[in-house]
Write an enzyme that holds these catalytic residues in place. Structure first.
Site, PDB file in Angstrom:
ATOM      1  N   ASP A   5     -43.530  28.653 -63.623  1.00 41.63           N
ATOM      2  CA  ASP A   5     -44.140  27.637 -64.481  1.00 41.63           C
ATOM      3  C   ASP A   5     -45.265  28.246 -65.318  1.00 41.63           C
ATOM      4  OD1 ASP A   5     -45.243  28.004 -61.881  1.00 41.63           O
ATOM      5  OD2 ASP A   5     -46.541  26.261 -62.147  1.00 41.63           O
ATOM      6  N   ASP A  26     -44.003  31.407 -53.820  1.00 41.12           N
ATOM      7  CA  ASP A  26     -44.520  31.141 -55.159  1.00 41.12           C
ATOM      8  C   ASP A  26     -44.039  32.284 -56.065  1.00 41.12           C
ATOM      9  OD1 ASP A  26     -45.774  29.893 -57.245  1.00 41.12           O
ATOM     10  OD2 ASP A  26     -47.760  29.844 -56.334  1.00 41.12           O
TER      11      ASP A  26
HETATM   12  N1  GUN Z   1     -50.828  28.177 -57.281  1.00 35.74           N
HETATM   13  C1  GUN Z   1     -51.935  27.509 -57.630  1.00 35.74           C
HETATM   14  N2  GUN Z   1     -51.723  26.818 -58.774  1.00 35.74           N
HETATM   15  C2  GUN Z   1     -50.474  27.082 -59.169  1.00 35.74           C
HETATM   16  C3  GUN Z   1     -49.671  26.653 -60.293  1.00 35.74           C
HETATM   17  O1  GUN Z   1     -50.100  25.904 -61.169  1.00 35.74           O
HETATM   18  N3  GUN Z   1     -48.389  27.126 -60.334  1.00 35.74           N
HETATM   19  C4  GUN Z   1     -47.886  27.967 -59.363  1.00 35.74           C
HETATM   20  N4  GUN Z   1     -46.629  28.364 -59.459  1.00 35.74           N
HETATM   21  N5  GUN Z   1     -48.616  28.370 -58.322  1.00 35.74           N
HETATM   22  C5  GUN Z   1     -49.887  27.938 -58.226  1.00 35.74           C
END
Ligand code: GUN
Length: 596
Positions: free
Chosen positions: A118, A83
Site C-alpha cells: 500500500d 507486512d
Molecule cells: N505499518 C504501520 N503503518 C502501516 C501502513 O500504513 N501500511 C503498512 N503496510 N504497514 C504499516
C-alpha cells in the site's frame, strides 16, 4: 472467515479462521523481527498469543529463500501475518520493491495474511497526494487479488481526510477479502493524536462491511485499547513493547513510566518478581531491557484480555470512559467517538448485562443513553426522587419523574438504563414497603406499566392489541414484582428482572406477527432452513434474507419465511446490516423449543 461471538456495541469478540488456523479477537499481533525472533517468540508462545506479524521486506532483503516455509523457519504454528515494506518506505524512503514481487514472495513463504504494498498516506500530504496514493493502493489490491490465492490484508489509507477514508475503505472492500488494516496512523499515535485515530477508524468502518476484520496498524499502546476496541477495531499489532524497553520505559495502564523516574517500587509484574528496583537499574543494558520488554509484552496482552472480559460483561463503555479519564487526549478521543452517534447507535442494544456507571457528563452521551433520552424524556416539571425504583417511593404514581436522564415516565423506572444505573446523588433502596406495592390499587398502575413498557419496546401499546380487562399479571410472592403477563390464562410475556424488558414466547410472537405489518420485528430466513429453525436450531446469518431496519442487537424478534409465515422467535445478536453481511456465525438465538 470471521464470525461474531460476543459483542458490546461496535466492540466484539470474534473468531477469525484462516485456513486451518484461528485467531481470537480482539487481539494483538506482536511484531517479531524475522532474523531476531528470540527471546520474543518464546514469550509469545508462553503467553499463548495466537498470532504474530513479521516483515516480508526484511526477509526478502536478507535473502530469505522463497521456498522456505515461514512457520517451519520460526517454529510457530499460530497465524503469521506479513507486512510488505510500506512502513519501511514511510520511514526510509523508496524501497524499490514492487507490489507483485512482494505478494508472490509472501505467498510462497506460506504467510497466512499477506499484505499488499500500500502507499502510506503521510499526515503532511496534500489532498491530491493522498488521493493518488489511495488510488494506487486500490490498483495494487486488485492486482494482488488476481495473482494470489492467499488471504489478503487490504489497507485503508486516506490520511486525515475523513471523506477519503470512507472512499478508500469502499474501494478496498470492493476488491473482496475481509481483512482491512487501517494504515497511516503511526505518526498520529506518536503525537498522541488519539482523537484523529478514532475519527479515521470510524470513517473507515463506515466504508467497510460490518463483517470486515479491522486491524489498526501500529496502534499497540494498551492505554488506548479500551477506546480502540470500543470503536470496533479487532486486531492491533505492536512493536511498542520493544521500542519502549529500549528507552527503559515500562508500560502501565495509564501510559509508560521511565525506570529512572521510579523511586518507590516497580509496578506489579511477574517479570519483576524477585528483582528489586535497585537491581533492575544496575543490570546490564541488554539484560535489563529484555526484562522490561517482556513485561511490556505481558502487560499489553493482559490489557487485551481485560478488554475481552469487559466486552463479555457488556461493560466496555464504563471501562473505556473510566480509562479515558487518565489522559486528556484520551478523553478528547472518547468525545470524538461520541460524535459518531448515528453510526454507533445501530450497533447498541437496548440493555446490557452491566449497569451504567456515571463518570462525567459524557456518560449521558453514550449512544444507548442518548437514544433513550431522545425517545423517552418529556418536558414539564416533575418530582425528583433519589431512591430507586422511583415508583416505590412516590405516594401516588406520578406521570413522570425527574431523573438523571431527564423527565422519564415512572412506568420505565425498572427498565434499563433507568434502574440499572448509578449516578451520584441517587441510590437503590432495598428496604421498601412491599405491602404498599401489593395493595389492590396498584394492580391498575402495574397494568398501565406493562402497556407502557411494551410500547417502549415494540412501538405500540399492548392494550391496542389486547383490551386491558383481558390482561392478568403474575407477580412474585416475595417482592410483588411483575413476572408474567397473561391473557385467557396463558402466559404471553415475561418481564426480565435484569433489564425490565419483555421476553416473548410463542403466544406473543403470534401477536407481534398479527399486529405489526411486515417487516416490523421480523427476520426473514431462507426456505432451505425453515425446518431446522422450526425444530429450534439457532439462525445463522448466512441464511438471513431480510430484516427490520429497526432491529438492534439483543432485540426480541420473530422469525418468518419468505412468505411471512411465522417459524420461530428469539433474541438477536446482530442488527440488520450485520445479519446480511456476516457469512458465518449465529445471528439469532432461537427460543422456539425453550421451556416457558
Ligand atoms: N505499518 C504501520 N503503518 C502501516 C501502513 O500504513 N501500511 C503498512 N503496510 N504497514 C504499516
Amino acid at each position: 472467515m470471521f464470525q461474531l461471538v460476543h459483542r458490546d456495541g461496535l466492540a466484539r469478540i470474534g473468531e477469525l479462521t484462516v485456513g486451518k488456523r484461528k485467531l481470537k479477537t480482539p487481539t494483538i499481533l506482536p511484531v517479531i523481527h524475522p532474523f531476531k525472533p528470540e527471546p520474543w517468540l518464546s514469550e509469545v508462545k508462553k503467553l499463548k498469543i495466537d498470532g504474530i506479524i513479521t516483515n516480508s521486506y526484511i526477509l526478502k532483503k536478507g535473502d530469505y529463500r522463497k521456498d522456505r516455509n515461514l512457520h517451519d523457519y520460526l517454529n510457530f504454528d499460530g497465524i503469521i501475518m506479513t507486512d510488505s515494506g510500506t512502513f519501511q518506505e514511510h520511514m526510509y524512503g523508496d524501497i524499490e520493491t514492487g507490489n507483485r514481487e512482494m505478494i508472490e514472495f509472501q505467498t510462497s513463504i506460506g504467510s497466512d495474511i499477506v499484505t499488499i504494498r500500500d502507499v502510506f498516506s503521510e499526515i503532511d500530504h496534500s489532498r491530491e497526494e493522498v488521493q493518488r496514493g489511495m488510488e494506487t493502493t486500490y490498483e495494487r489490491g486488485k492486482e494482488a487479488s488476481l495473482i494470489s490465492q492467499s488471504y489478503l490484508a487490504l489497507p485503508v489509507q486516506g490520511g486525515l481526510f475523513p471523506d477519503l477514508r470512507v472512499k478508500s475503505a469502499e474501494l478496498m472492500q470492493s476488491i473482496g477479502g475481509e481483512y482491512y488494516p487501517i494504515g497511516g496512523i503511526v505518526p498520529l499515535m506518536e503525537r498522541y493524536r488519539y482523537s484523529d485515530v478514532i475519527e479515521i477508524i470510524l470513517r473507515s468502518k463506515q466504508g467497510l462491511r460490518s463483517s470486515s476484520v479491522v486491524h489498526a496498524f501500529g496502534a499497540g499502546h494498551p492505554m488506548f485499547f479500551p477506546l480502540l476496541f470500543l470503536a470496533g477495531v479487532d486486531v492491533v499489532d505492536s512493536s511498542a513493547y520493544i521500542k519502549y524497553a529500549r528507552e527503559d520505559r515500562i508500560i502501565v495502564d495509564t501510559g509508560t513510566i521511565e525506570l529512572k523516574e521510579i523511586a518507590e517500587e516497580l509496578p506489579p509484574s511477574p517479570y519483576f518478581d524477585g528483582i528489586s528496583l535497585g537491581e533492575l537499574k544496575q543490570m546490564k543494558d541488554d539484560e535489563r531491557r529484555d526484562i522490561i520488554a517482556k513485561h511490556n509484552l505481558y502487560f499489553t496482552v493482559k490489557e487485551i484480555s481485560k478488554v475481552r472480559e469487559e466486552i463479555r460483561q457488556e461493560n466496555l463503555w464504563n471501562y473505556a470512559e473510566y480509562r479515558s479519564r487518565s489522559h486528556p487526549l484520551l478523553l478528547e478521543a472518547y468525545r470524538r467517538l461520541l460524535t459518531f452517534y448515528d453510526f454507533i447507535e445501530k450497533y447498541e442494544s437496548k440493555s446490557k448485562k452491566s449497569p451504567v456507571f456515571y463518570t462525567g457528563p459524557e456518560t449521558l452521551e453514550r449512544p444507548l443513553i442518548k437514544r433513550f433520552i431522545a425517545k423517552e424524556s418529556v418536558s414539564g416539571n416533575f418530582k425528583k426522587e433519589i431512591r430507586k425504583p422511583y415508583s416505590y417511593f412516590l405516594d401516588k404514581p406520578e406521570e413522570a419523574v425527574e431523573t438523571p436522564f431527564g423527565n422519564i415516565s415512572l412506568f420505565l423506572d425498572e427498565t434499563y438504563p433507568v434502574a440499572q444505573s448509578l449516578f451520584p446523588g441517587e441510590y437503590y433502596e432495598k428496604d421498601f414497603d412491599i405491602e404498599k406495592f401489593t395493595r389492590p390499587e396498584w394492580d391498575r398502575y402495574l397494568k398501565l406499566k406493562i402497556d407502557y413498557i411494551f410500547k417502549y419496546q415494540f412501538g405500540k401499546g399492548l392494550f391496542e392489541i389486547i383490551p386491558m380487562e383481558n390482561i392478568e399479571l403474575l407477580r412474585s410472592k416475595n417482592t410483588g414484582k411483575i413476572r408474567n403477563v397473561l391473557t385467557n390464562g396463558q402466559i404471553i410475556l415475561s418481564l426480565r428482572a435484569s433489564d425490565g424488558l419483555f421476553s416473548i414466547n410463542l403466544n406473543s410472537s403470534r401477536l407481534l406477527h398479527d399486529n405489526f405489518p411486515y417487516p416490523s420485528h421480523r427476520v426473514v430466513i431462507d426456505g432451505e432452513v425453515t425446518e431446522f429453525v422450526k425444530e429450534g436450531r439457532n439462525v445463522f446469518s448466512k441464511f438471513i434474507r431480510d430484516a427490520d431496519d429497526g432491529i438492534r442487537p439483543g432485540d426480541e424478534v420473530i422469525i418468518v419465511d419468505e412468505n411471512d409465515i411465522l417459524i420461530a422467535y428469539g433474541r438477536t445478536l446482530m442488527n440488520k446490516k450485520e445479519m446480511l453481511e456476516f457469512k458465518q456465525g449465529m445471528a439469532i438465538k432461537n427460543r422456539i423449543k425453550s421451556k416457558e
